[in-house]
Design a protein around this motif. Structure first.
Motif, PDB file in Angstrom:
ATOM      1  N   ALA A 140       0.853  -1.193   0.000  1.00 19.35           N
ATOM      2  CA  ALA A 140       0.000   0.000   0.000  1.00 19.35           C
ATOM      3  C   ALA A 140       0.882   1.234   0.000  1.00 19.35           C
ATOM      4  O   ALA A 140       1.902   1.287   0.708  1.00 19.35           O
ATOM      5  N   LYS A 141       0.478   2.228  -0.799  1.00 17.57           N
ATOM      6  CA  LYS A 141       1.248   3.468  -0.895  1.00 17.57           C
ATOM      7  C   LYS A 141       0.588   4.619  -0.152  1.00 17.57           C
ATOM      8  O   LYS A 141       1.222   5.641   0.085  1.00 17.57           O
ATOM      9  N   ASN A 142      -0.694   4.464   0.192  1.00 17.16           N
ATOM     10  CA  ASN A 142      -1.402   5.533   0.881  1.00 17.16           C
ATOM     11  C   ASN A 142      -2.433   4.930   1.833  1.00 17.16           C
ATOM     12  O   ASN A 142      -2.617   3.706   1.878  1.00 17.16           O
ATOM     13  N   GLU A 144      -5.738   4.992   1.943  1.00 14.03           N
ATOM     14  CA  GLU A 144      -6.884   4.303   1.331  1.00 14.03           C
ATOM     15  C   GLU A 144      -6.505   2.882   0.919  1.00 14.03           C
ATOM     16  O   GLU A 144      -7.244   1.919   1.188  1.00 14.03           O
ATOM     17  N   GLU A 145      -5.349   2.735   0.290  1.00 15.20           N
ATOM     18  CA  GLU A 145      -4.880   1.405  -0.109  1.00 15.20           C
ATOM     19  C   GLU A 145      -4.587   0.550   1.124  1.00 15.20           C
ATOM     20  O   GLU A 145      -4.884  -0.650   1.146  1.00 15.20           O
ATOM     21  N   LYS A 148      -7.765  -0.799   2.625  1.00 17.18           N
ATOM     22  CA  LYS A 148      -8.349  -1.814   1.746  1.00 17.18           C
ATOM     23  C   LYS A 148      -7.622  -3.150   1.899  1.00 17.18           C
ATOM     24  O   LYS A 148      -8.257  -4.219   1.972  1.00 17.18           O
ATOM     25  N   VAL A 149      -6.291  -3.109   1.949  1.00 14.95           N
ATOM     26  CA  VAL A 149      -5.510  -4.341   2.116  1.00 14.95           C
ATOM     27  C   VAL A 149      -5.880  -5.032   3.426  1.00 14.95           C
ATOM     28  O   VAL A 149      -6.072  -6.257   3.474  1.00 14.95           O
TER      29      VAL A 149
END
Length: 327
Positions: A140-142, A144-145, A148-149
């Motif tokens: 994940a880079k942010n 939100e990601e 979600k993960v």
């Protein structure tokens, strides 16, 4: 002279002697090194902030302030020792939200000290952002990601904190309650060891205070997802606050302050407060704290006591609503 009046006169004489002795001790304070108990392991935010400020206070007071790390049990081991110290100004301790609020909320019946009765507030040294961060290999880079993960993989990932029922554990559990994410807690004896394992990949996620992670973030060894602070930091302009990403209830910073045992004479408390307030106004201390993402405070004992009470009430509320138990 009657026996009654003789007794009263003797009591008055004894009181005067002790009063004079206490005043003399305060006048000469400090005349030997001062021990400062940090209730967490070396390398964590508590340790970093304490050393920055007490080093300057030592110069002002004319005596060395010796930092002694006593980690374990979410800060309870060090706090218990500090609470039992002689109230003469020569054994002080560092207050954290963990030791002064969260521990009592998690251990209402068996905590070996009373945060509100066994200590007297001197001053808040600094306010510090909390941070949610990941090992760079985390997919994940942010934020939100990241969320979600976690939601797509319930129970797969682990997060570290500075100790069971410490404020960062409560931060992590509050995050789970607010987001519905399922992530396993791994407690450490302080932020320092937790940061080491997050960098090494033994844990994927870390809930931390920013100072103990800042160097690793700047080196690219940890990736911040969001911070708990009232605004974006100049040093981390691309990292949003938790309020920005939709979780204002998680957007609470931490603080670190100076305590003395209850019963410490007021003149000694005044000297300590004056030295701390002066230290926190020096350019080198301000710069050193800000490099760690911390903002100096130096408020009054009454103001710091109010901050402690507010966090005490908050922690009890979160623990009750979340039904959080010691692991």
């Amino acid at each position: 002279m009657s026996t009654k009046f003789a007794a009263v006169a003797l009591a008055g004489s004894i009181a005067a002697v002790f009063s004079g002795t206490a005043a003399h001790a305060a006048d000469n304070y400090p005349d030997k090194p001062i021990r400062v108990i940090v209730p967490f392991a070396p390398g964590g935010s508590t340790d970093i902030v304490a050393r920055i400020v007490t080093q300057e206070m030592s110069k002002i007071l004319g005596q060395t302030m010796v930092v002694e790390n006593k980690g374990g049990a979410g800060g309870a081991i060090g706090a218990q020792e500090a609470a039992r110290a002689k109230p003469d100004g020569y054994t002080l301790s560092i207050a954290t939200v963990s030791t002064m609020a969260v521990n009592k909320a998690c251990r209402p019946d068996d905590l070996p000290y009373d945060p509100l009765k066994d200590f007297v507030a001197v001053t808040n040294f600094a306010n510090v952002p909390n941070v949610i961060e990941v090992n760079p290999k985390f997919p994940a880079k942010n934020f939100e990601e990241f969320l979600k993960v976690l939601k797509d993989n319930p129970g797969k990932y682990s997060y570290g904190s500075s100790g069971t029922c410490g404020v960062l554990h409560l931060f992590g559990e509050a995050f789970k309650l607010a987001t519905g994410a399922d992530i396993m807690h791994v407690p450490y004896k302080g932020s320092g060891p937790a940061v080491t394992d997050a960098v090494g990949g033994q844990i994927e996620v870390l809930f931390d205070n920013l100072p103990s992670s800042m160097a690793q973030i700047q080196a690219g060894n940890l990736r911040p997802m969001a911070i708990a602070w009232n605004k974006r930091l100049d040093a981390l302009k691309d990292v949003p606050t938790l309020e920005e990403v939709g979780y204002p209830q998680l957007n609470q910073p931490a603080w670190y302050g100076l305590l003395a045992p209850a019963g410490t004479p007021e003149p000694i408390l005044n000297k300590l407060h004056e030295a701390a307030a002066q230290a926190l106004k020096t350019p080198q201390v301000i710069e050193a704290l800000q490099k760690q993402g911390a903002e100096p405070s130096g408020n009054s004992p009454a103001e710091f006591a109010k901050e402690i009470q507010e966090q005490y009430d908050w922690a009890h509320d979160v623990v009750k609503k979340g039904n959080i138990k010691l692991e």
